[in-house]
Enzyme design. Structure first.
Site, short mmCIF file in Angstrom:
data_model
loop_
_atom_site.label_atom_id
_atom_site.label_comp_id
_atom_site.label_asym_id
_atom_site.label_seq_id
_atom_site.Cartn_x
_atom_site.Cartn_y
_atom_site.Cartn_z
N HIS A 1 20.13 -7.83 -20.71
CA HIS A 1 20.79 -7.65 -19.31
C HIS A 1 19.45 -8.12 -18.07
CE1 HIS A 1 25.32 -7.50 -16.99
NE2 HIS A 1 23.71 -7.84 -15.79
N ASP B 1 22.21 -12.21 -23.29
CA ASP B 1 21.63 -11.39 -22.41
C ASP B 1 22.38 -10.32 -21.72
OD1 ASP B 1 19.43 -10.60 -20.44
OD2 ASP B 1 20.86 -11.45 -18.72
N GLU C 1 28.89 -3.14 -23.34
CA GLU C 1 27.55 -3.17 -22.84
C GLU C 1 27.75 -1.59 -22.06
OE1 GLU C 1 25.77 -5.33 -19.14
OE2 GLU C 1 25.85 -6.37 -20.11
N ALA D 1 18.13 -10.84 -17.75
CA ALA D 1 17.81 -11.83 -17.23
C ALA D 1 17.30 -11.86 -15.53
CB ALA D 1 18.78 -13.20 -16.84
N ASN D 2 18.11 -11.08 -14.50
CA ASN D 2 17.58 -10.49 -13.12
C ASN D 2 16.99 -9.47 -13.56
OD1 ASN D 2 17.43 -11.28 -10.76
ND2 ASN D 2 18.91 -10.10 -10.21
N ARG E 1 28.99 -12.56 -18.45
CA ARG E 1 29.71 -11.40 -18.41
C ARG E 1 29.76 -11.15 -20.42
NH1 ARG E 1 27.54 -9.95 -15.01
NH2 ARG E 1 28.42 -9.14 -12.54
N GLY F 1 25.80 -21.85 -9.30
CA GLY F 1 24.32 -21.85 -8.88
C GLY F 1 23.41 -22.45 -10.64
#
Length: 308
Positions: free
Chosen positions: A269, A245, A250, A271-272, A221, A140
């Site tokens: 992290h 990102d 992490e 991006a969203n 990831r 997607g």
């Protein structure tokens, strides 16, 4: 078969107005867990009920990545589980293109500069016009990136599990032929799910096969890239740079070399961004509740064997 009445959906943990509205728009009604046919869960696996009633036939998870849910052993084969895969594609695609452009246009060093260094920076400014960008894991997010990249004059080489042609891509390869893309493309976007097969997909050998001007963007990831090998490649200028990102580990620790390497760009992290998650997830929930009520296939059904 479609439900003859509005499906009973349990929303947890607690009441969240945006998601409740999404359930209502899809034709569902809120219900207690004991009376529910389906569950929409808005937080992580550590808050999830230890046991679901046998009446629950579908569970909607809040994230696209489901590794913690699988690790916790919660995804069973007694009911349908769906992720949020695809729900956040537009946001993440936009961020991925931003990262790629920043790298290709040489912004990583320019934004850190405190003096006018035109003669130094000018030769390092590249372009996406005429470039081939490989999207490894073109689901997607990758599909949402294609019109953005082609608008900049780039050509997309898509890699998917099946190799079924992706609309808008110049060429699509199956995952079994991923090795072919490393020497073919000019730049790379890593967007594959994190599974045992994709762990450290980008390693020292992979990086050595890339062009010295290649930029690698990771919005999937951190475990898909061998961080140590990446640091070495960036220091040795084996590749042009990396824009991440997501990282491994992490959060990326303070003092890690990736923070200071001039050809590395890190975003934490985002991006969203969390601020937009409820609204975006609510649209996905509404669509799936409507499908559930009509007895239609649900979006983003999880295959526990594949791990996504």
């Amino acid at each position: 078969m479609p439900n003859t009445a509005a499906p009973r959906i349990h929303l947890g943990p607690g009441h969240q107005t945006t998601l409740a509205d999404g359930i209502a728009r899809g034709g569902g009604v809120l219900a207690s867990l004991a009376d529910a046919e389906a569950v929409v869960w808005a937080q992580g696996p550590d808050t999830f009920p230890e046991r679901l009633p046998d009446t629950v036939r579908w569970v909607q998870l809040p994230s696209a990545g489901i590794e913690p849910w699988l690790a916790a052993g919660l995804v069973d084969d007694r009911r349908t589980w769906t992720s949020a895969a695809g729900a956040y594609a537009g946001n993440v695609a936009e961020h991925a293109v931003l990262l790629l452009l920043a790298g290709v246009r040489g912004l990583t060093e320019q934004v850190r500069a405190v003096s006018w260094r035109k003669a130094e920076f000018d030769p390092r400014v590249g372009t996406l016009q005429g470039a081939t960008v490989a999207i490894v894991g073109c689901g997607g997010i990758g599909r949402a990136m294609i019109p953005l990249l082609t608008a900049f004059g780039a050509e997309v080489l898509a890699v998917t599990r099946s190799g079924t042609p992706v609309p808008g891509a110049a060429e699509t390869l199956p995952a079994t032929r991923t090795d072919e893309v490393w020497s073919r493309a000019d730049h790379f976007v890593i967007a594959a799910p994190a599974t045992a097969e994709t762990a450290q997909l980008v390693d020292a050998d992979t990086l050595a096969r890339m062009k010295p001007t290649a930029w690698v963007v990771n919005i999937a990831r951190g475990t898909l890239i061998d961080t140590g090998a990446l640091v070495d490649a960036l220091r040795d200028h084996t590749i042009g740079g990396a824009a991440l990102d997501v990282t491994d580990p992490e959060p990326l620790p303070t003092g890690h070399p990736l923070w200071t390497l001039p050809n590395a760009l890190i975003t934490p992290h985002i991006a969203n961004p969390a601020t937009g998650l409820p609204r975006t997830l609510a649209e996905h929930v509404a669509a799936n509740v409507e499908r559930f009520a009509a007895g239609q296939p649900l979006l983003a059904v999880i295959d526990p064997v594949r791990g996504y």
